[in-house]
Design an enzyme around this catalytic site. Structure first.
Site, PDB file in Angstrom:
ATOM      1  N   GLY A   7      47.391 -19.140  34.455  1.00  0.00           N
ATOM      2  CA  GLY A   7      46.903 -19.029  35.828  1.00  0.00           C
ATOM      3  C   GLY A   7      45.393 -19.008  35.806  1.00  0.00           C
ATOM      4  O   GLY A   7      44.784 -18.025  35.367  1.00  0.00           O
ATOM      5  N   ALA A   8      44.757 -20.091  36.248  1.00  0.00           N
ATOM      6  CA  ALA A   8      43.294 -20.207  36.170  1.00  0.00           C
ATOM      7  C   ALA A   8      42.630 -19.943  37.516  1.00  0.00           C
ATOM      8  O   ALA A   8      41.497 -20.359  37.744  1.00  0.00           O
ATOM      9  CB  ALA A   8      42.906 -21.591  35.650  1.00  0.00           C
ATOM     10  N   GLY A   9      43.337 -19.249  38.392  1.00  0.00           N
ATOM     11  CA  GLY A   9      42.741 -18.857  39.662  1.00  0.00           C
ATOM     12  C   GLY A   9      41.690 -17.788  39.480  1.00  0.00           C
ATOM     13  O   GLY A   9      41.205 -17.568  38.366  1.00  0.00           O
ATOM     14  N   ALA A  10      41.345 -17.100  40.563  1.00  0.00           N
ATOM     15  CA  ALA A  10      40.250 -16.128  40.508  1.00  0.00           C
ATOM     16  C   ALA A  10      40.513 -15.022  39.490  1.00  0.00           C
ATOM     17  O   ALA A  10      39.628 -14.660  38.706  1.00  0.00           O
ATOM     18  CB  ALA A  10      40.016 -15.537  41.896  1.00  0.00           C
ATOM     19  N   GLY A  12      42.720 -15.028  36.877  1.00  0.00           N
ATOM     20  CA  GLY A  12      42.784 -15.569  35.526  1.00  0.00           C
ATOM     21  C   GLY A  12      41.415 -15.951  34.983  1.00  0.00           C
ATOM     22  O   GLY A  12      41.091 -15.674  33.819  1.00  0.00           O
ATOM     23  N   ASP A  32      47.038 -23.843  33.528  1.00  0.00           N
ATOM     24  CA  ASP A  32      47.366 -23.913  34.945  1.00  0.00           C
ATOM     25  C   ASP A  32      48.222 -25.156  35.189  1.00  0.00           C
ATOM     26  O   ASP A  32      48.226 -26.082  34.364  1.00  0.00           O
ATOM     27  CB  ASP A  32      46.091 -23.970  35.793  1.00  0.00           C
ATOM     28  CG  ASP A  32      46.312 -23.435  37.204  1.00  0.00           C
ATOM     29  OD1 ASP A  32      46.063 -22.232  37.435  1.00  0.00           O
ATOM     30  OD2 ASP A  32      46.756 -24.210  38.068  1.00  0.00           O
ATOM     31  N   ARG A  88      60.823 -10.373  51.140  1.00  0.00           N
ATOM     32  CA  ARG A  88      60.540  -9.863  49.796  1.00  0.00           C
ATOM     33  C   ARG A  88      61.405 -10.577  48.765  1.00  0.00           C
ATOM     34  O   ARG A  88      60.950 -10.908  47.660  1.00  0.00           O
ATOM     35  CB  ARG A  88      60.822  -8.357  49.754  1.00  0.00           C
ATOM     36  CG  ARG A  88      60.438  -7.693  48.421  1.00  0.00           C
ATOM     37  CD  ARG A  88      60.849  -6.233  48.397  1.00  0.00           C
ATOM     38  NE  ARG A  88      62.298  -6.113  48.291  1.00  0.00           N
ATOM     39  CZ  ARG A  88      62.958  -4.957  48.359  1.00  0.00           C
ATOM     40  NH1 ARG A  88      62.294  -3.845  48.567  1.00  0.00           N
ATOM     41  NH2 ARG A  88      64.267  -4.913  48.232  1.00  0.00           N
ATOM     42  N   VAL A 118      50.442  -9.495  34.974  1.00  0.00           N
ATOM     43  CA  VAL A 118      49.606  -9.185  36.131  1.00  0.00           C
ATOM     44  C   VAL A 118      50.299  -9.610  37.431  1.00  0.00           C
ATOM     45  O   VAL A 118      50.093  -9.023  38.480  1.00  0.00           O
ATOM     46  CB  VAL A 118      48.230  -9.868  36.010  1.00  0.00           C
ATOM     47  CG1 VAL A 118      47.334  -9.542  37.205  1.00  0.00           C
ATOM     48  CG2 VAL A 118      47.536  -9.469  34.706  1.00  0.00           C
ATOM     49  N   SER A 119      51.153 -10.618  37.353  1.00  0.00           N
ATOM     50  CA  SER A 119      51.823 -11.179  38.524  1.00  0.00           C
ATOM     51  C   SER A 119      52.595 -10.116  39.298  1.00  0.00           C
ATOM     52  O   SER A 119      53.182  -9.206  38.708  1.00  0.00           O
ATOM     53  CB  SER A 119      52.795 -12.280  38.093  1.00  0.00           C
ATOM     54  OG  SER A 119      52.151 -13.258  37.310  1.00  0.00           O
ATOM     55  N   ASP A 148      44.556   0.469  38.916  1.00  0.00           N
ATOM     56  CA  ASP A 148      44.682   1.545  39.896  1.00  0.00           C
ATOM     57  C   ASP A 148      43.835   2.756  39.505  1.00  0.00           C
ATOM     58  O   ASP A 148      43.234   3.420  40.354  1.00  0.00           O
ATOM     59  CB  ASP A 148      46.145   1.957  40.047  1.00  0.00           C
ATOM     60  CG  ASP A 148      47.015   0.813  40.538  1.00  0.00           C
ATOM     61  OD1 ASP A 148      46.478  -0.096  41.205  1.00  0.00           O
ATOM     62  OD2 ASP A 148      48.226   0.818  40.250  1.00  0.00           O
ATOM     63  N   ARG A 151      40.222   2.160  40.317  1.00  0.00           N
ATOM     64  CA  ARG A 151      39.991   2.340  41.754  1.00  0.00           C
ATOM     65  C   ARG A 151      39.993   3.823  42.127  1.00  0.00           C
ATOM     66  O   ARG A 151      39.235   4.246  43.006  1.00  0.00           O
ATOM     67  CB  ARG A 151      41.051   1.569  42.539  1.00  0.00           C
ATOM     68  CG  ARG A 151      40.844   0.068  42.473  1.00  0.00           C
ATOM     69  CD  ARG A 151      41.979  -0.726  43.078  1.00  0.00           C
ATOM     70  NE  ARG A 151      41.617  -2.147  43.163  1.00  0.00           N
ATOM     71  CZ  ARG A 151      42.480  -3.125  43.388  1.00  0.00           C
ATOM     72  NH1 ARG A 151      43.772  -2.855  43.544  1.00  0.00           N
ATOM     73  NH2 ARG A 151      42.065  -4.379  43.456  1.00  0.00           N
ATOM     74  N   HIS A 175      53.012   0.279  40.867  1.00  0.00           N
ATOM     75  CA  HIS A 175      51.826  -0.471  41.303  1.00  0.00           C
ATOM     76  C   HIS A 175      52.093  -1.015  42.699  1.00  0.00           C
ATOM     77  O   HIS A 175      52.317  -2.212  42.911  1.00  0.00           O
ATOM     78  CB  HIS A 175      51.530  -1.601  40.320  1.00  0.00           C
ATOM     79  CG  HIS A 175      50.314  -2.402  40.649  1.00  0.00           C
ATOM     80  ND1 HIS A 175      49.057  -1.849  40.761  1.00  0.00           N
ATOM     81  CD2 HIS A 175      50.158  -3.742  40.893  1.00  0.00           C
ATOM     82  CE1 HIS A 175      48.186  -2.798  41.054  1.00  0.00           C
ATOM     83  NE2 HIS A 175      48.833  -3.958  41.142  1.00  0.00           N
TER      84      HIS A 175
END
Length: 308
Positions: A7-10, A12, A32, A88, A118-119, A148, A151, A175
């Site tokens: 996953g090469a999004g933000a 990744g 990706d 869901r 992470v997904s 978490d 944060r 989570h």
């Protein structure tokens, strides 16, 4: 010593960037499904190498998992966010299919890989990897608790009006907005319980702001956060590569710990070269035990929507 990020999004790309900048891995492979996307992100990141003074090689590939062969750690960030009108069950069905396929490809080329999930929904996706990968349970880790907890410390420092280096604390359980359990009873400022500085109303405010930390950012940004998730992953990957034996809250398969079995939930663990070296059982208050059990029940209900 190779790391794969699927996953090469933000999120990744942030994982890849932070891992490369820490300079402990020889190579980071971005994967990706979008043609040229991972290759472009890798090239862009590599053009920062001389500026940010790292030697880690970053490569990208469109779905060619043979290039991930020999990875010590793989991070799965792929999946879709829940869209308006989507149930869901539909979200879980789509993301479960993605995560299951990605896991099979990773294990095919790196049979001893340690997988960090992470997904979302993260606890359920980690559980799915346990049920379908054939990997030992010490090699499957859900990322949530590390993020978490970061944060939580941010909100504590804000409430205490002190440097964040002064505070320590962790979040366990699920989570999710309702399932997170910030451990206020264990949080400290330079070793002094934060309960000596913050009244009950302020403690509750900090806990609630922590629990909706992701939703707050999504509302502000219009999309999910990526800097802190990427940084959280990089800490976990570094702990494995460098055998730090670092205690990090993360989502793990429980086998009687904290009164739960056959479920992935956030608990503190020692993370080192073997992945999960040890689950740490800490004493919880009666109220915390009750909240942990409630979170577990909610996760079980979500897990019930899985189809292996």
């Amino acid at each position: 010593m190779k790391v794969t990020v699927v996953g090469a999004g933000a999120v990744g790309a942030s994982c890849a960037e932070y891992i490369a900048m820490k300079n402990f891995a020889a190579e980071v492979v971005l994967v990706d499904i979008k043609e040229g996307f991972a290759e472009g992100k890798a090239m862009d990141l590599m053009q920062t190498a001389s500026l940010n003074n790292f030697d880690t090689k970053i490569t990208g590939t469109t779905g060619d998992y043979s290039k991930t062969a020999g990875s010590k750690v793989a991070v799965i960030t792929s999946g879709i966010p829940r869209k308006p009108g989507m149930t869901r069950e539909e979200l879980i069905g789509i993301n479960a299919g993605i995560v299951k396929d990605v896991t099979a490809n990773l294990v095919k080329h790196s049979p001893n890989v340690i997988i960090i999930v992470v997904s979302n929904p993260m606890d359920t996706m980690a559980y799915l990897v346990h049920k379908t990968s054939g990997l030992p349970k010490n090699q499957i880790i859900g990322m949530g608790g590390a993020l978490d907890s970061a944060r939580f410390k941010y909100r504590l420092a804000e409430a205490l009006e002190c440097p964040i280096s002064d505070v320590d604390g962790m979040v366990i359980a699920a989570h999710s907005d309702t399932g997170m359990l910030p451990l206020m009873s264990k949080a400290t400022r330079n070793g002094v319980p934060v309960t000596e500085f913050l009244d009950e109303a302020k403690q509750n405010q900090v806990a609630e702001e922590t629990k909706v930390g992701g939703a707050t950012l999504t509302k502000l940004l219009g999309t999910s956060a990526w800097y802190a998730p990427g940084a959280a992953v990089s800490v976990m990957v570094q702990a494995i590569f460098c055998d730090h034996k670092k205690m990090i809250p993360c989502s793990l398969m429980l086998d009687g710990e904290y009164g739960q079995s056959d479920i992935c939930l956030g608990v503190p663990a020692i993370i080192g070269a073997n992945g999960v070296e040890k689950i740490v059982e800490i004493k919880l208050t009666d109220a915390e035990k009750e909240k942990f059990a409630t979170a577990a029940q909610a996760v079980r209900e979500v897990n019930g929507d899985l189809k292996f």
